[in-house]
Design a protein around this motif. Sequence first.
Motif, PDB file in Angstrom:
ATOM      1  N   MET A 135      37.668  39.733  47.783  1.00 38.78           N
ATOM      2  CA  MET A 135      37.255  39.031  46.567  1.00 38.78           C
ATOM      3  C   MET A 135      38.092  37.764  46.342  1.00 38.78           C
ATOM      4  O   MET A 135      39.307  37.816  46.469  1.00 38.78           O
ATOM      5  N   LYS A 137      32.573  37.840  36.541  1.00 37.87           N
ATOM      6  CA  LYS A 137      32.874  39.024  37.333  1.00 37.87           C
ATOM      7  C   LYS A 137      31.613  39.863  37.531  1.00 37.87           C
ATOM      8  O   LYS A 137      31.418  40.450  38.572  1.00 37.87           O
ATOM      9  N   GLN A 193      29.716  38.402  40.288  1.00 42.45           N
ATOM     10  CA  GLN A 193      30.372  38.719  41.569  1.00 42.45           C
ATOM     11  C   GLN A 193      30.074  40.153  42.002  1.00 42.45           C
ATOM     12  O   GLN A 193      29.864  40.419  43.172  1.00 42.45           O
ATOM     13  N   TYR A 205      28.146  41.415  45.292  1.00 44.39           N
ATOM     14  CA  TYR A 205      28.826  42.333  46.215  1.00 44.39           C
ATOM     15  C   TYR A 205      27.916  43.524  46.554  1.00 44.39           C
ATOM     16  O   TYR A 205      27.809  43.932  47.712  1.00 44.39           O
TER      17      TYR A 205
END
Length: 382
Positions: free
Chosen positions: A186, A215, A218, A222
Amino acid sequence: MVDVVIIGAGPAGTAAAFDLLSRGFSVQLLDKYAFPKKKACAGGITPKALALFRYDISSLIRQECRSIKICPQPGRAFVIQNKNPLCHMVQRWELDLFSLNMVQRKGAQFQVVKKIVSIEEKKLHIEIRTSDQLIKSCYLIGADGANSIVRRLTHPFCRVNRSLALEADIRVDHSERHSMEFDFSMPGRGYFWIFPKGNHLNIGIYSTTGHPALKQRQLVEYAQKRFGTDRLQAVKGYPIGVGGYAHCPGSGRVLLSGDAAGFGENLLGEGIYFALKSGQAAARAIVSACTPGAFPDNSGFPDNVASSVIDSSPYAAPFPGAAYDREIKKIRTDLRLYHLSAKCLYSFPSFSLKLLSLPFFHKKFAQGYADGKTLGQMLLCR
Ligand SMILES: Cc1cc2nc3c(=O)[nH]c(=O)nc-3n(C[C@H](O)[C@H](O)[C@H](O)COP(=O)(O)OP(=O)(O)OC[C@H]3O[C@@H](n4cnc5c(N)ncnc54)[C@H](O)[C@@H]3O)c2cc1C
C-alpha cells in the motif's frame, strides 16, 4: 449512588466491569448503542489478548491462524508460522455481546444513553449528566473509544493521536485460506490485511494517516485486484486511539482506559489486548485505592466498597490515579516500543521487512507471538 460508572461497553469497559464486580463493587455501564451493534474491527484476537479474558470465549472463535503471509511488495511474500495459533478470529459484534452478557450476569446494570452532556467531579462524588438524567458515582472509567467524550470533558490536555482502519467482508463458499495476510504494498504508512473467517474473508486497510474516503477507494481497488470483485459487504471504518503512552490517563476519580486513553498500538493497530489490559488495570487501581488505610481517619475501607458505606462516609472515596499510573507503567513501555517499531517499519519498509524475512528473526517473532508475549517482552526478554 453506584460505586463505579463505566462509559463504553467495549473490551476495555467490560474488562474493568468484570473485575470490579468480582470484588463486590456495584457497576453501571453506559453505552451510546444497544447491543448487538456493529463495531469496525477485524476481530483478530492475539494469544496475549485471549489469555486476558476472565471467561471462555472459545465458542466465538471462527478460525485459528498458525501462519502469517507477509507481502513486502508484489511477488516477494514470505510466511511466518508456528505450531501454535498466532491469532484467533472472532466476529467483533459477537464478542462484544458475549462480554456484555457476562458482566450483566455478574450484576452490572447496563443502560443506553443518547448523549453525555457534562461530567463534574464534586468533593465526594462524580456527577454525570446525560441528555435525560443525572447519574452519581464514586468513580468513573472512560472506556468510550478513540473519540472519547469522557476524555474531552475531563482530560482536555490529553492529546490522543488517531490511526485509521477500514474493513469489509467478502463472502466465499469455502475459505481455503488458513493464513492471515499483511500486504505492505500500500502506498503510504500502513498495510492491507486479509483475515480468513470460515465462510468469509475480512479484508481491510490500516493507515497511520489518511482520509477515510481515500482509504475506502484504495480498499475497493485492492479487493478488485486480489479477488476480482468490488462487492464488499459491511464496509466500516473507525479511528484507533494511539500515542497515549505519553500521558497520565487518570485524574481525580476519573480514569481513562483502552482507545479512550490512546492505548492502541500504532505498528499494526492492535487494540483489544491493550483495552483489556488497561480496563483490568483501572479496576485494580480502584480496588487498591479503596484498601484499608486509605481514609484520613485510618478507619479503613472494606474490600467490598458498598455504596451505602460511601454514602454515609464523611470522606470522599480515595483517588486511584497514582495506583493506576503504577498499574499501566508496563503498558506504556510496551506502547513506546510499538511506536518506535512503527517509526522504523513505515520509514524504512524495505529494510525492516527484509530483516523480518530472515528466519532467525521471524521464527523468534512467531514464537513470542504464539506464546502471548508483547513486543516489549520479546525485545527486552521480560
Ligand atoms: C477497522 C478496524 C479493525 C481493527 N481490527 C483489530 C483487530 O483485529 N485486533 C485488535 O486487537 N484490534 C483491532 N482494532 C482496534 C480495536 O478495535 C480497538 O482498539 C478496541 O476496540 C478498543 O477497545 P475499547 O474498549 O477501548 O473501545 P471500543 O471498542 O471503541 O468501545 C468503546 C465503546 O464506547 C461506546 N461509546 C463511544 N462513544 C460513546 C459515548 N459518547 N457515550 C457512551 N458510549 C460511547 C461505543 O459504542 C463502544 O461500545 C481494529 C480497529 C478498527 C477500526
